[in-house]
Design an enzyme around this catalytic site. Structure first.
Site: not given
Length: 481
Positions: A80, A156, A180
């Site tokens: 990520k 996210s 997230s």
């Protein structure tokens, strides 16, 4: 030799590579072909193509030589673009001022995956500094949902969830400060587990304690429960550079996915007793109750008795999260010489600017008083878990909406806070208990809906066992695009 690897699980792919039935070279080739084919989703923002191909060739040679290999040998994974990085590949935080930022080290979670034989192929999109539940940022734009590219992939860790749901990689890392991992897992129809706080070490610097308030946890997005269990087997356990990490109890998370659940008692509170839910979300989560009961579990309708009001809990999450964002901005100014708010305000997402400014306004006393609310919230959830092994809720109050929006403005026609009030995830970041989003089916429009399972601290084995029981009886892989 088989070369197609779309939606092949990491556990299966690793086993077939070890047996010589699949080649790491072909697996990596297939990843980059699928990334190119799914360019419209905008899931990946960085690629390690040359390095990954070289590492795949080395992995293939190791198999040919009969060398001992790790549990993810030759398996492609994604990071990520926020808090899991590898030396030499840019990590931008989804922010224009850091478009050219290249870390000079590799984070602990990635080191452990590399030691297990995984091959990092690139990194995935995230909202700027992970500040919201939709993956859009000024640097790379919006990530689309594989079920409908016009819809949000959540956030996210939306790029990671989209990459897994579209079959680009079997495992993509995520992080969770308010949901997230679980938000995009629900939105994209994949599995995502936020571990107990401290179970997976995070060697964040310069603030090694930043993951304490709210509890920020590292994990992954996968198509199968077994893949998440394998991931935990590899990355869990204390590390000397994380003072909040906890010792490895030598649990076998992968074995837990084969356990029966007829001895489990599960509390069912679809809305936590306080959140608004769309009717079709409630209906899909109800099907998970039936599935768990068919698997032998006992399910009882029970709502937590929250002593703080809903607004007080939401304010506690805002205070802690906003303060962390403001502290991050301060640290970046001191360490990198980048003063975000004075010098780059026009380059930042407007919501991020607002959250950071709010963070600067919170007093130290307000920050600590939020811990009082967190404690009462923890007690309310733990009171339920004192009498039950797990708690089942919805993950999100709504199915995926149009990408690029902060969130829905109404649920069932009633106005809500679009940043927070549709997310049933953030209470568990106040408290630190583990929670997973399990695909619960599709909406009337064919979009994924998730159910959230919550366990007591270090209750990952029970969470994984229940999740796997749902997966066996209500398989979701065939729903993936």
């Amino acid at each position: 030799m088989t070369t197609e690897t779309t939606h092949v699980s990491a556990t299966q792919l690793a086993a077939e590579i070890r047996r010589g039935e699949r080649s790491p070279i072909d697996a990596v080739d297939a990843v980059f072909e699928r990334i190119e084919r799914n360019d419209d989703l905008n899931a990946f923002v960085q690629l390690r193509e040359a390095e990954a191909r070289e590492e795949a060739a080395e992995a293939a040679q190791a198999i040919e030589n009969g060398e001992p290999v790790g549990p993810l040998h030759g398996v492609p994974i994604a990071l990520k673009d926020l808090d899991s990085f590898i030396e030499g590949m840019p990590c931008t935080y989804g922010s224009k001022p850091f478009a050219d930022h290249v870390p000079d080290r590799t984070t602990v979670i990635v080191e452990r995956l590399l030691d297990a034989g995984a091959i990092v192929v690139g990194s995935t999109n995230t909202p700027e500094f992970g500040h919201k539940g939709d993956t859009t940022n000024p640097l790379f734009g919006a990530t689309g949902n594989p079920f409908d590219p016009s819809k949000t992939a959540g956030g996210s860790s939306g790029g990671s969830a989209a990459a897994v749901a579209a079959g680009m990689v079997p495992i993509a890392l995520g992080s969770d400060a308010g949901g997230s991992i679980r938000i995009p897992a629900s939105a994209c129809g994949v599995y995502g587990l936020k571990p107990t706080a401290g179970l997976v070490p995070e060697d964040s610097r310069p603030d090694a304690l930043e993951s304490a308030a709210p509890f920020i946890c590292l994990g992954g997005l996968t198509t199968t429960v077994a893949d998440t269990a394998l991931l935990l087997d590899i990355v869990a356990g204390d590390h000397p550079r994380d003072p909040l990490s906890v010792p490895d109890e030598r649990l076998d998370y992968l074995a837990a996915t084969n356990r029966a659940i007829d001895d489990l008692s599960i509390a069912y509170s679809p809305d936590f007793g306080v959140f608004p839910l769309e009717d079709e979300v409630a209906a899909r989560v109800d099907t998970v109750v039936d599935t768990l009961e068919r698997a032998g579990a006992t399910v009882e309708r029970t709502d937590p008795d929250f002593e703080p009001s809903f607004d007080e809990m939401m304010e506690a999450e805002y205070v802690t999260f906003e303060t962390v964002l403001a502290s991050t901005a301060e640290s970046l100014e001191r360490r990198e010489g980048v003063d975000l708010l004075p010098d780059h305000r026009e380059d930042l997402s407007p919501k991020l600017v607002q959250l950071m400014e709010n963070g600067y306004d919170h007093s130290a006393v307000a920050f600590k008083q939020a811990d009082v609310v967190r404690t009462a919230t923890y007690d309310a959830i733990q009171n339920v878990l004192d009498d039950h092994d797990l708690l089942l809720t919805a993950t999100l109050g709504v199915p995926p909406f149009e990408k690029g929006r902060l969130g829905p403005e109404t649920v069932n026609g009633e106005p809500i806070d679009p940043h927070m009030e549709w997310l049933l995830t953030w209470p568990l970041n106040l408290t630190g208990q583990p929670a997973a989003s399990v695909p619960a089916g599709l909406s009337d429009d064919g979009l994924p809906i998730g159910a959230q399972l919550v366990g007591p601290r270090f209750g990952e084995e029970e969470l994984l066992a229940a999740s796997a029981a749902i997966e066996r009886r209500q398989p979701w892989v065939d729903d993936l695009p």
